[in-house]
Design a protein around this motif. Sequence first.
Motif: not given
Length: 296
Positions: A33-36, A40-44
């Motif tokens: 969905l291109k929710l950057d 980013e939060w998930v990556t952290n």
Amino acid sequence: MNSLIEEIQREALDLTIPVSTLLRKVRLAAAKLKLDTVEEWVTNELSGYEETVPAYRILRGTVRYNNGYTGWQMLLGDTSSFSQKGNGQSISQIESMLEPTGNQTFHIPFSGKLAEMIGKAAGGGQASYALFIDRAQLSGVLSAVRNLVLDWAINLEKAGIKGDGMSFSEREKKIAESSPSSITIGTINSLVGSIGSHNSVGSITIGSFSIDAARSVVPQLRGNAAALAKLTADPAGFSERLQKVEQELMSSKPDPSSVKATLTDIRAALSGAAGNLIASGALTLLNNVLGTGVPA
């Protein structure tokens, strides 16, 4: 076939599904969905935070020290500035720590300048310092992440974004593109430093002397006995007085006047070291127990 969003909702409700597994599906949906911001939060969360952490990752506990002789002992004094600390560990690391159900407490070491600050406040002795937290604090991080994911998935559905299997329609992608702020994770922008704001630490406050209050304070003095004795002009005498009051409190009918007199002597022995953090903490406890009216 269930949509990806419905699958995320279902697994967010299923406590047997690891949060780390749940987050990987959130990352997939966010990427499509291109929710950057969400991605980013998930990556952290999956990789760990480097410096700042979300507010729900601030853990509160008890500051303890280990000088290599007595094991971990509670650090007396006003430790409110150090009693909370950000946890930047990855979600999988937190899950691994909680996996052995017998572990009820954990400790986060203080290092660098912060450890130097605590050591200086405690009198400059050689020791290691750590924040001890209970199991519920770590479990709370997992619960917070799970709840945020569930709210996010519900908001996506309310916005008309559900998907078909692992895919999303062009209409759904356009909805996400036009209103990303309304379908982001609730509090991911609430970031704080690795040390949060002041957190008050309660201490015993009584208006008059009581044996029960003395029984609650003397073990805390014993836990710091070695450090406290060194701060007095007569370390051996300090140790003898502490042992005397312990023996009196162990009797079937402790003599309140004897206990109070001995604690008064202990307070007097420590009065010359009032500028030391540990001594100040001990004096605060003693003043409260002895009913001097000195605030905690």
